[in-house]
Design a protein around this motif. Sequence first.
Motif, mmCIF file in Angstrom:
data_model
loop_
_atom_site.group_PDB
_atom_site.id
_atom_site.type_symbol
_atom_site.label_atom_id
_atom_site.label_comp_id
_atom_site.label_asym_id
_atom_site.label_seq_id
_atom_site.Cartn_x
_atom_site.Cartn_y
_atom_site.Cartn_z
ATOM 1 N N LEU A 1 0.828 -1.205 0.000
ATOM 2 C CA LEU A 1 0.000 0.000 0.000
ATOM 3 C C LEU A 1 0.862 1.254 0.000
ATOM 4 N N SER A 2 1.882 1.275 0.843
ATOM 5 C CA SER A 2 2.732 2.460 0.985
ATOM 6 C C SER A 2 3.453 2.794 -0.320
ATOM 7 N N VAL B 1 1.162 4.500 -2.845
ATOM 8 C CA VAL B 1 0.794 5.868 -2.494
ATOM 9 C C VAL B 1 1.746 6.872 -3.148
ATOM 10 N N GLU C 1 -6.840 0.200 -4.388
ATOM 11 C CA GLU C 1 -6.779 1.500 -5.061
ATOM 12 C C GLU C 1 -7.577 2.576 -4.311
ATOM 13 N N VAL D 1 -5.478 3.785 -1.409
ATOM 14 C CA VAL D 1 -4.379 4.618 -1.900
ATOM 15 C C VAL D 1 -4.877 6.037 -2.178
#
Length: 343
Positions: A69-70, A73, A265, A268
């Motif tokens: 996830l990071s 981003v 998504e 994010v």
Amino acid sequence: MTVDTRTKPADSPVAEPAKKRFSLPGWFGPWEFALLGLVVIVMIAGAVTSPFFATGENFAITAAGAVGLSLMVVPMAWLMIAEEIDLSIASVFGMCGVIFGLSIENGMPLALAIILAVVVGAIAGLINGFLTVDVGLPSLVVTVGTLALFRGIAFILLESRSVSDLPLEFTQFAQGNIPGTLIPNGFIVFLVVAIVAGIVLARGSAGRKTYAVGSSVEVSRFSGIRVKRVKRGLFIFSGSVAGLAGVLYAGYVSSARANNGTGLELSVIAIVLIGGVSMYGGKGSFIGVMLALLLVTTLTSWMTLGYVPTNIQYTVIGLLMIGAVVLPALISKFKNAVLRRRG
């Protein structure tokens, strides 16, 4: 020759050096300060309500689990500052994980399998960029379509099965920590990508061009900026990082599956908006996005330790995202109303 023997009166005022007023750095404004305050509140609340929250083990698990996830981003922040969006980023994430798993399954060396997955991600980003920049379609419409396309390709390639026989050294790296510490290896990969991207966005010419394009495409063109090249490059950047994230996640869970990353998504995009990036482009700071990422991951960790149902967690993150969009609009309207009254 006459010498002026007059002296300065004893009581004449002496100019004192101006006192320096405290001010926040240019990259740390009121929005970032508010996010930092929320992070501190969540940290304190988590430490008070759960004995397992404020521990090195919990932070390590949270950081390792959020690496995918990071990483996604980072390019999404760049894209949204340029007034574009990539809703297919999580589908590229899953598809590239599948490509990586199948490559390993068919005997490809580990390094080549990782490179192939990242290249496939870059090609997926190029497709998004071509349809958006060269064909002229809205990125929202394009990436909704490629969201289904790339996820469908992943299911066609792997169907409902998974590839779990991944190289042991790779899974150990993705799941392990730096020797003698609780810092996950994957978190270091994220830090390298984030620090480089943050510095370039704030100080580099690519970052200045991204802000300029997001502020006004026409002005950017008249200024000599190759708008199409900038936007196309950002989509390729998004696909490449999504591919790398998909590979790392496959190693972390020791499994390459077609449904890896489904729905990420939305998380994010929520983090980028909470970080203060404008939906209309041209505004936002990378440090704000990183603080929003820290806020969402720590808040999710706290709620998970408190056995809060997943649907409630999504609701809380959704409320934060709505607040991040609505609050600036309300502040802007209030300021405009005050200016009209004064005028």
